[in-house]
Every structure is written in structure tokens, then in C-alpha cells.
Design a protein around this motif. Structure first.
Motif, PDB file in Angstrom:
ATOM      1  N   UNK A 144      35.367  29.942  44.622  1.00  0.00           N
ATOM      2  CA  UNK A 144      34.979  31.366  44.889  1.00  0.00           C
ATOM      3  C   UNK A 144      34.615  31.910  43.602  1.00  0.00           C
ATOM      4  N   UNK A 145      33.668  32.908  44.033  1.00  0.00           N
ATOM      5  CA  UNK A 145      32.962  33.705  42.680  1.00  0.00           C
ATOM      6  C   UNK A 145      33.456  35.245  43.041  1.00  0.00           C
ATOM      7  N   UNK A 146      34.007  35.475  41.864  1.00  0.00           N
ATOM      8  CA  UNK A 146      34.346  37.171  41.881  1.00  0.00           C
ATOM      9  C   UNK A 146      33.499  37.883  41.158  1.00  0.00           C
ATOM     10  N   UNK A 147      32.587  37.270  40.545  1.00  0.00           N
ATOM     11  CA  UNK A 147      31.601  37.908  39.626  1.00  0.00           C
ATOM     12  C   UNK A 147      32.268  38.850  38.577  1.00  0.00           C
ATOM     13  N   UNK A 148      31.888  39.893  38.446  1.00  0.00           N
ATOM     14  CA  UNK A 148      32.491  40.883  37.658  1.00  0.00           C
ATOM     15  C   UNK A 148      33.852  41.781  38.210  1.00  0.00           C
ATOM     16  N   UNK A 149      33.783  41.610  39.526  1.00  0.00           N
ATOM     17  CA  UNK A 149      34.800  42.206  40.302  1.00  0.00           C
ATOM     18  C   UNK A 149      36.362  42.279  39.771  1.00  0.00           C
ATOM     19  N   UNK A 150      37.070  41.368  39.268  1.00  0.00           N
ATOM     20  CA  UNK A 150      38.352  41.267  38.837  1.00  0.00           C
ATOM     21  C   UNK A 150      38.398  40.800  37.249  1.00  0.00           C
ATOM     22  N   UNK A 151      38.144  41.827  36.458  1.00  0.00           N
ATOM     23  CA  UNK A 151      38.355  41.355  35.050  1.00  0.00           C
ATOM     24  C   UNK A 151      39.896  41.508  34.885  1.00  0.00           C
ATOM     25  N   UNK A 152      39.904  40.426  33.572  1.00  0.00           N
ATOM     26  CA  UNK A 152      41.295  40.659  32.959  1.00  0.00           C
ATOM     27  C   UNK A 152      41.336  41.501  31.952  1.00  0.00           C
ATOM     28  N   UNK A 153      40.177  41.855  31.287  1.00  0.00           N
ATOM     29  CA  UNK A 153      40.066  42.832  30.127  1.00  0.00           C
ATOM     30  C   UNK A 153      39.184  43.958  30.447  1.00  0.00           C
ATOM     31  N   UNK A 154      39.763  45.027  30.166  1.00  0.00           N
ATOM     32  CA  UNK A 154      39.095  46.250  30.471  1.00  0.00           C
ATOM     33  C   UNK A 154      38.396  46.444  28.899  1.00  0.00           C
ATOM     34  N   UNK A 155      37.286  47.308  28.929  1.00  0.00           N
ATOM     35  CA  UNK A 155      36.483  47.709  27.694  1.00  0.00           C
ATOM     36  C   UNK A 155      35.031  47.138  27.891  1.00  0.00           C
ATOM     37  N   UNK A 156      34.541  47.981  27.011  1.00  0.00           N
ATOM     38  CA  UNK A 156      32.866  47.560  26.918  1.00  0.00           C
ATOM     39  C   UNK A 156      32.889  47.105  25.556  1.00  0.00           C
ATOM     40  N   UNK A 157      33.294  46.014  25.273  1.00  0.00           N
ATOM     41  CA  UNK A 157      32.859  45.390  24.055  1.00  0.00           C
ATOM     42  C   UNK A 157      33.018  43.755  23.997  1.00  0.00           C
ATOM     43  N   UNK A 158      32.603  43.135  23.208  1.00  0.00           N
ATOM     44  CA  UNK A 158      32.493  41.665  23.040  1.00  0.00           C
ATOM     45  C   UNK A 158      33.969  41.231  23.275  1.00  0.00           C
ATOM     46  N   UNK A 159      34.791  41.693  23.007  1.00  0.00           N
ATOM     47  CA  UNK A 159      36.341  40.868  22.936  1.00  0.00           C
ATOM     48  C   UNK A 159      36.605  40.981  24.448  1.00  0.00           C
ATOM     49  N   UNK A 160      36.463  42.137  25.277  1.00  0.00           N
ATOM     50  CA  UNK A 160      36.635  42.161  26.814  1.00  0.00           C
ATOM     51  C   UNK A 160      35.873  41.252  27.454  1.00  0.00           C
ATOM     52  N   UNK A 161      34.410  41.369  26.945  1.00  0.00           N
ATOM     53  CA  UNK A 161      33.539  40.518  27.781  1.00  0.00           C
ATOM     54  C   UNK A 161      33.867  39.148  27.609  1.00  0.00           C
ATOM     55  N   UNK A 162      34.123  38.428  26.391  1.00  0.00           N
ATOM     56  CA  UNK A 162      34.576  37.177  26.269  1.00  0.00           C
ATOM     57  C   UNK A 162      35.507  36.685  27.112  1.00  0.00           C
ATOM     58  N   UNK A 163      36.628  37.440  27.177  1.00  0.00           N
ATOM     59  CA  UNK A 163      37.715  37.060  28.241  1.00  0.00           C
ATOM     60  C   UNK A 163      37.728  37.161  29.792  1.00  0.00           C
ATOM     61  N   UNK A 164      36.428  37.902  30.087  1.00  0.00           N
ATOM     62  CA  UNK A 164      36.236  37.994  31.277  1.00  0.00           C
ATOM     63  C   UNK A 164      35.055  36.865  31.882  1.00  0.00           C
ATOM     64  N   UNK A 165      34.511  36.290  30.794  1.00  0.00           N
ATOM     65  CA  UNK A 165      33.613  35.085  31.094  1.00  0.00           C
ATOM     66  C   UNK A 165      34.308  33.798  31.412  1.00  0.00           C
ATOM     67  N   UNK A 166      34.729  33.495  32.622  1.00  0.00           N
ATOM     68  CA  UNK A 166      35.869  32.399  32.803  1.00  0.00           C
ATOM     69  C   UNK A 166      35.801  32.004  34.107  1.00  0.00           C
ATOM     70  N   UNK A 167      36.427  30.513  34.037  1.00  0.00           N
ATOM     71  CA  UNK A 167      36.888  30.080  35.402  1.00  0.00           C
ATOM     72  C   UNK A 167      38.362  29.839  35.273  1.00  0.00           C
ATOM     73  N   UNK A 168      38.970  30.334  36.475  1.00  0.00           N
ATOM     74  CA  UNK A 168      40.571  30.002  36.770  1.00  0.00           C
ATOM     75  C   UNK A 168      40.880  29.273  37.452  1.00  0.00           C
TER      76      UNK A 168
END
Length: 174
Positions: A144-168
């Protein structure tokens, strides 16, 4: 030189447009962790409703973070670090033969909703295909793809983006 840049930009836009998928009307519900199994045998020795083998809580505890793999920006390739985590997941799934899993694909907030849903799907599919290549029966895995809909990290920075680019990988029960 400017013509080359413009040509490359147009070619990239056309290539991304070719990947376009119609977005779902709504995102799928979260997988349920516990389902009772009245009188049934799970084949795992323990009722999965109590956090036994094959349950999400048992899987998460066994994986100690290896249930999630991370990706570089706009990528969905499995690197050597991801391969180690996926091998651990495959070992678990091969040990608990009645366990079923969903591989969730996620993206960071950058990009359009359509692009991020397609990228999340490619990430989930890449992880699933790797698990299948390690011997996990394809019929026990869904994506299933959630795209950007279910982030684990909030914030508009590389640290948050890196944590949200994932497969679980998430265990599901019937």
C-alpha cells in the motif's frame, strides 16, 4: 546551454507525467493489529491477539527497528543496509509461516500528491519484491502507498524528510 537545460527540464517533466496515477479517493485504513481467532489455530503456537508470534507487537520487538527501511530522495532502490533489514524480515516471515504482512510505502512532503503516491508504491513494491526474492511467498505480502499522508516526522527540513522516505513492513492478522 540554456536550450539544453530547458530540454532536460521538459524531458524530466514528461517522464514524471508518464508515471502519473489517479490518486485514491481516500487512504486505506491502518492494518488492524488484533483480531480474535475463536477456536481457530493460528499455526504459530500462540494466539496473535495477545502479541504472540506473528503479531505486530512481536514482529516489532523482534525487528528492533529493522521493520523500516529508508530511501534517498526520489529513489526506491534497495541498498546494502536495506538488504540487511529485509533479510531479517524474511527470516521472521519464513519462521512464522502463517504470518502475513503489508509493506507500506511512504514519501516526504515534497512533490505532488500523485508523484508521492506513485513513489511510495514503487518503494513498497521494491521491498516486497526483495522479500519474495528471499523466499517469502508473494501471496503472504501486500503493498500500500500512503505517499506523504502519514509522516513519522514533522518539519520542513532534511532530517524530517529523510525519516519520512521509507517502507515499513507491518504484520496483519486475519
Amino acid at each position: 546551454m540554456n536550450r539544453i537545460v530547458i530540454s532536460l527540464t521538459l524531458a524530466s517533466a514528461l517522464a514524471l507525467g508518464a508515471c502519473k496515477k489517479d490518486p485514491p479517493e481516500s487512504t486505506p485504513p491502518l492494518p488492524e493489529e488484533t483480531v480474535t481467532n475463536p477456536g481457530g489455530n493460528t499455526g504459530m503456537g500462540t494466539d496473535t491477539t495477545m502479541g504472540g508470534p506473528g503479531s505486530q507487537s512481536h514482529f516489532a520487538q523482534a525487528m528492533m527497528g529493522a521493520d523500516t527501511i529508508l530511501f534517498d530522495t526520489d529513489r526506491y532502490n534497495i541498498d546494502s543496509e536495506d538488504a540487511v533489514a529485509l533479510r531479517r524480515q524474511a527470516e521472521y516471515l519464513l519462521q512464522y509461516t502463517n504470518a502475513r504482512a503489508t509493506v507500506e510505502g511512504h514519501a516526504d512532503e515534497r512533490g505532488t500528491r500523485d508523484y508521492n503516491l506513485a513513489l511510495g508504491e514503487r518503494r513498497a513494491t521494491a521491498a516486497k519484491n526483495y522479500l519474495v526474492s528471499l523466499g517469502v511467498p508473494e501471496g503472504r505480502l501486500t503493498t500500500v502507498s500512503y505517499g506523504e499522508e502519514r509522516p513519522v516526522a514533522t518539519g520542513t527540513n532534511e532530517s524530517a524528510w529523510a525519516r519520512n522516505r521509507r517502507a515499513v513492513t507491518v504484520m496483519i492478522t486475519r
